[in-house]
Design a protein around this motif. Structure first.
Motif, PDB file in Angstrom:
ATOM      1  N   HIS A 193       0.785  -1.220   0.000  1.00  0.00           N
ATOM      2  CA  HIS A 193       0.000   0.000   0.000  1.00  0.00           C
ATOM      3  C   HIS A 193       0.823   1.278   0.000  1.00  0.00           C
ATOM      4  O   HIS A 193       0.307   2.326  -0.322  1.00  0.00           O
ATOM      5  N   PRO A 228       3.469   3.545  -1.696  1.00  0.00           N
ATOM      6  CA  PRO A 228       4.329   3.741  -2.873  1.00  0.00           C
ATOM      7  C   PRO A 228       5.726   4.155  -2.438  1.00  0.00           C
ATOM      8  O   PRO A 228       5.897   4.911  -1.488  1.00  0.00           O
ATOM      9  N   VAL A 251       7.662   7.669  -6.710  1.00  0.00           N
ATOM     10  CA  VAL A 251       6.726   8.791  -6.658  1.00  0.00           C
ATOM     11  C   VAL A 251       7.388  10.046  -7.202  1.00  0.00           C
ATOM     12  O   VAL A 251       6.806  10.797  -7.987  1.00  0.00           O
ATOM     13  N   LYS A 278       6.177  12.345 -10.209  1.00  0.00           N
ATOM     14  CA  LYS A 278       5.781  13.735  -9.969  1.00  0.00           C
ATOM     15  C   LYS A 278       6.570  14.721 -10.810  1.00  0.00           C
ATOM     16  O   LYS A 278       6.132  15.850 -11.009  1.00  0.00           O
ATOM     17  N   GLY A 329      -2.339   6.005  -9.117  1.00  0.00           N
ATOM     18  CA  GLY A 329      -3.040   7.205  -8.669  1.00  0.00           C
ATOM     19  C   GLY A 329      -2.134   8.226  -8.017  1.00  0.00           C
ATOM     20  O   GLY A 329      -2.598   9.226  -7.462  1.00  0.00           O
ATOM     21  N   LYS A 331      -2.177  12.715 -10.137  1.00  0.00           N
ATOM     22  CA  LYS A 331      -3.432  12.756 -10.885  1.00  0.00           C
ATOM     23  C   LYS A 331      -3.377  13.644 -12.116  1.00  0.00           C
ATOM     24  O   LYS A 331      -4.341  13.737 -12.853  1.00  0.00           O
ATOM     25  N   PHE A 363      -1.981  10.794 -17.248  1.00  0.00           N
ATOM     26  CA  PHE A 363      -2.926   9.757 -17.645  1.00  0.00           C
ATOM     27  C   PHE A 363      -2.170   8.439 -17.597  1.00  0.00           C
ATOM     28  O   PHE A 363      -1.344   8.157 -18.456  1.00  0.00           O
ATOM     29  N   ILE A 387      -1.919   4.327 -17.495  1.00  0.00           N
ATOM     30  CA  ILE A 387      -2.579   3.068 -17.833  1.00  0.00           C
ATOM     31  C   ILE A 387      -1.746   1.947 -17.250  1.00  0.00           C
ATOM     32  O   ILE A 387      -0.526   1.922 -17.439  1.00  0.00           O
ATOM     33  N   GLN A 427     -10.800   2.166  -9.673  1.00  0.00           N
ATOM     34  CA  GLN A 427     -11.126   3.091 -10.760  1.00  0.00           C
ATOM     35  C   GLN A 427      -9.961   3.397 -11.687  1.00  0.00           C
ATOM     36  O   GLN A 427      -9.997   4.391 -12.404  1.00  0.00           O
ATOM     37  N   PHE A 428      -8.919   2.574 -11.691  1.00  0.00           N
ATOM     38  CA  PHE A 428      -7.803   2.864 -12.589  1.00  0.00           C
ATOM     39  C   PHE A 428      -8.038   2.255 -13.959  1.00  0.00           C
ATOM     40  O   PHE A 428      -8.744   1.263 -14.113  1.00  0.00           O
ATOM     41  N   GLU A 429      -7.388   2.828 -14.943  1.00  0.00           N
ATOM     42  CA  GLU A 429      -7.489   2.361 -16.319  1.00  0.00           C
ATOM     43  C   GLU A 429      -6.488   1.215 -16.470  1.00  0.00           C
ATOM     44  O   GLU A 429      -5.281   1.429 -16.364  1.00  0.00           O
TER      45      GLU A 429
END
Lengths: 164, 707
Positions: free
Chosen positions: B437, B439, B444, B448, B468, B471, B474, B476, B492-494
């Motif tokens: 859980h 990252p 990161v 960023k 996520g 944000k 985009f 995938i 809700q991730f692609e």
């Protein structure tokens, strides 16, 4: 033609920040906090990037799209993002895919460079790219005819041993 | 209308023997046996008219909570109207209330027609002969305390009405074939002598050992049974052979025909209440058919499990002899649950000794200290039993389940990865996701620093930990594991499902690409290179890729990685599921879990010998001990899945049969990278340049840029 405004369902929730603890456990049975779950599904933006890797296939793009379940989601409009994303898209494929599931949203067949700064146009593109989602459907390789299922919004692109 | 306190107290029944708790804050009242249920009833009908005190509200809340719990966990729907049927929450075998005790309390209110107490449930279902009796019981018991012999804390009962009480007839169980329990095999005097022998023969540090209540005590005679490889050193018999005192028992057993060969190995086990032994099959190759076990001192329930999943609990009274032959010895596993109470029939024990599942006839039985003498005959040749799937001798011979080695061909590599990566991740997906859980900061940071609106692919996204993080991108994700991808989708991730060697994305489309802890799962260098090449293919010119792989060197610049540093305790500290073994005067603690060859992991477990020689071709893959340094680059790393209850409904594919889920050890293949190896791999790709190469928390990392 005028396109209808998207049905307001639920907007995209913010993804969790880094370093936050794991999500909380499900609510206590006593408190009936109704938890709405938006079920995500495959966006047309993603579809525009997917290609078939079946052995022997040269292009494998675009994958023909058929959908038995589509949903519309509300996503915040970010003009710059859309403007930047359009050059990455295969425009004909995008229009074709949107058309095949009945959500063309008035997109033109050809991409006119002048439209890049047209907000209305960009909003239409935004809707098609990010708000139209395929929950259940099929992607078909244009060369081999191989079908990849989309189930619960997840395209399964795994190939079998002999297709590799 | 509003009721006065006096009216509320009217008709209250004081349950005998139960301690009464004073809920109301009013000191001037004598401790009332208040009819809280009545108030609860009233609250249901006239919510505005009664003003409840804090204690009353609390009690009411708890009663309502009990209703919800019963509904949610057991599908028991409570009703408000009075019926003859009641559900007594907190009055179950599962939370230490015995049948006799509850019956005694209930019978004060009337005739109990049926009382159902399920072995593991913390509630009981009772049917009285009349509605009035049930009402009295409801009035009198709801919110009342009950003292149990198990704990010092009294238990509070919450009573609700139910529609009806259904008693399902369960078909009777049969004993595993080959199992015999002979009662009163020895006399009480003989039992005393044997116990004295067993207790006397353990050495000086007995006192310390007794205090460490977590594990049972063990002593071997004849030959030492080794818990690290579940085998016997057949060439190294222990001096002294079997104790003379056992002579009679062995004679008797042979005479009666319980065993064909005279046993020459003895293991004495001693179980305090709360101790047990995990389910296992006695290893085939070291011991002949025919294993006998004498129980002394106290009775216990032993659970026998068939690989198909069904379980038979069998009572072993003191002075009884347990005989295991044939199917029972070779195929069924046996174990003793570590607990202080067993569930046993309330009425007379059936002849077979099987503890039935008749919930109208079960109660609790407190455990005592049980000593067992297990006699076995050492077998010289390999085992040739009729159960090859669970046989250690025959399992090596079978081509369908060979011990894994470094793959020689791509086909082998693919098969190895299927078995030791893909199938495993699908099995452990939920547990794995729960432990992933946070990252990693440097990943990161990489994400960023990417420009807004960048298109980023996460190849091998796992549970979507990084999807996520930023944000403004985009992102995938794709992963080979259906179950892990499902978890991402729920967030809700692609995402989509694919293989890392054939990512179905157009070339040159990504502004950036990350692949964290993925490439080390590919079992040949060729495939690892292919995986990196795929990532490069996805990048647009100028696009950046970030790759993390597990490092062989878990200590870098004199600093241990978290993987090593978080190791719980050292070898000599007793841990749960450790067995303390005494041979001669030495004690050692062996962790049973990691290497126990039980049914659940037989399909996955390769040869457990720690062979650290790694030759290039056909070298066996060693099994790594978690949280220690890596001895070789290609290895299997265990994952301990402990019956994790997941909230995630994984209707994803599972390669293993459903019963293999409670506690299992899964092995995942890894090729851990050595210093410079990842860099060299990338240098083999022409159209990229290496931006940065570094070490991060036990991983070798690289940032590449496509030219």
């Amino acid at each position: 033609a005028e396109w209808p405004p998207p049905a307001p369902i639920f907007s995209l929730p913010l993804p969790p920040l880094s370093h936050t603890p794991p999500p909380p456990p499900p609510p206590h049975p006593r408190c009936f906090r109704f938890r709405r779950r938006r079920q995500a599904a495959m966006k047309l933006l993603t579809h525009n990037l997917l290609s078939s890797r079946v052995r022997g296939v040269k292009g494998g793009f675009p994958l023909a799209l058929q959908a038995s379940e589509v949903k519309i989601n509300n996503v915040d409009f970010n003009q710059e993002f859309i403007a930047r994303m359009i050059p990455k898209m295969e425009w004909a494929a995008l229009v074709g895919a949107a058309e095949s599931i009945g959500h063309r949203n008035g997109l033109p067949q050809e991409l006119d460079p002048g439209l890049e700064s047209d907000t209305d146009f960009l909003q239409k593109v935004h809707h098609v790219l990010l708000e139209v989602e395929v929950v259940e459907g099929v992607l078909k390789c244009p060369e081999s005819g191989r079908e990849f299922p989309i189930s619960k919004g997840i395209p399964n692109m795994l190939l079998t041993e002999d297709e590799v | 209308g509003r009721r006065t306190r006096a009216e509320a107290l009217e008709g209250a029944v004081a349950p005998c023997g139960a301690k009464q708790r004073s809920y109301s804050g009013n000191a001037e009242l004598s401790p009332p046996a208040v009819t809280w249920c009545r108030r609860a009833d009233m609250a249901a009908t006239s919510p505005t008219s009664v003003k409840l005190s804090k204690g009353q509200k609390k009690m009411l809340r708890k009663q309502v909570k009990a209703q919800h719990v019963l509904l949610k966990h057991d599908g028991i729907a409570t009703v408000s109207g009075p019926t003859e049927h009641l559900v007594i929450a907190n009055g179950g075998l599962g939370n230490g209330v015995s049948r006799q005790q509850l019956l005694e309390v209930l019978q004060k209110f009337g005739t109990v027609e049926t009382l159902l107490m399920s072995p593991n449930k913390p509630h009981a279902l009772v049917t009285f002969s009349t509605i009035q009796e049930a009402r009295e019981a409801h009035k009198g018991l709801n919110g009342q305390d009950l003292k149990t012999n198990g704990s010092s804390q009294p238990i509070t009962l919450y009573v609700n009405f139910v529609e009806k009480v259904v008693h399902e007839e369960i078909p009777p169980l049969s004993l595993p074939p080959g199992l015999l329990v002979i009662e009163e095999f020895i006399s009480p005097e003989c039992e005393k002598r044997l116990l004295a022998f067993a207790n006397g023969s353990t050495n000086v540090t007995k006192e310390n050992v007794r205090r460490s209540l977590k594990h049972r005590r063990v002593k071997h005679y004849g030959y030492e049974f080794r818990y690290d490889n579940n085998n016997v050193d057949k060439d190294k018999p222990l001096p002294g052979g079997l104790p003379e005192i056992c002579g009679d028992i062995l004679e008797q057993s042979m005479e009666k025909g319980y065993v064909k060969f005279k046993p020459d190995q003895l293991t004495i086990n001693q179980y305090e209440p709360g101790q047990g032994i995990p389910p296992h099959i006695d290893t085939h190759s070291p011991f002949e058919d025919g294993i006998i076990c004498l129980s002394l001192g106290a009775e216990t329930v032993m659970d026998f499990k068939h690989p198909a999943g069904h379980s038979v609990p069998v009572m072993l009274p003191p002075r009884s002899l347990l005989v295991m032959t044939g199917e029972c010895r070779y195929l069924w596993s046996h174990g003793i649950t570590p607990r202080k109470f067993d569930v046993v029939p309330a009425s007379e024990m059936p002849k077979t000794g099987i503890i039935g599942a008749d919930v109208s006839n079960l109660t609790l039985n407190k455990r005592g200290t049980r000593t067992s003498f297990t006699f076995r005959k050492i077998r010289k040749k390999p085992c040739d039993c009729a159960y090859p799937e669970v046989c250690d001798s025959q399992i090596d011979c079978k081509c369908t389940n060979p011990t894994p080695s470094i793959p020689a061909s791509d086909g082998d590599a693919s098969k190895l990865e299927h078995k030791y990566v893909h199938d495993v991740y699908d099995e452990i997906a939920c547990h794995f996701s729960d432990t992933r859980h946070t990252p990693w900061p440097k990943v990161v940071e990489f994400l960023k620093t990417l420009p807004d609106g960048a298109l980023v692919a996460d190849v091998g996204c796992g549970n979507g930990k990084y999807l996520g993080v930023n944000k403004d991108l985009f992102m995938i994700g794709c992963d080979r594991s259906k179950n892990l991808v499902d978890i991402c989708r729920e967030k809700q991730f692609e995402v989509f499902n694919c293989d890392g060697l054939l990512v179905p994305l157009r070339s040159g489309i990504c502004d950036a690409c990350i692949s964290i802890a993925v490439v080390h799962h590919f079992s040949t260098e060729e495939r690892r290179l292919s995986a990196v090449k795929e990532i490069v293919r996805l990048l647009r010119p100028g696009g950046k890729g970030l790759i993390y792989v597990w490092a062989m060197e878990q200590e870098h610049k004199k600093v241990k990685s978290k993987y090593l540093a978080e190791r719980k305790g050292k070898c000599i500290q007793p841990q749960a599921n450790c067995v303390k073994v005494q041979t001669g005067n030495d004690f050692s603690y062996i962790n049973q879990d990691a290497n126990k060859m039980d049914l659940t992991c037989l399909k996955q477990l390769p040869d457990v010998t720690k062979d650290s020689t790694v030759k290039q071709n056909n070298a066996k893959l060693p099994v790594h001990t978690n949280r220690t340094n890596f001895d070789s680059q290609d290895l299997l790393v265990p994952w301990h899945l402990r019956g994790v209850k997941s909230h995630h409904k994984a209707d994803g594919v599972s390669a293993l049969p459903p019963e293999v889920k409670e506690h299992a050890v899964y092995h995942r293949f890894y090729h851990v990278f050595s210093d410079g190896e990842l860099e060299n791999l990338c240098r083999g790709i022409s159209n990229i340049r290496i931006v940065q190469s570094y070490y991060d928390q036990g991983n070798w990392c690289i940032i590449i840029e496509k030219c």
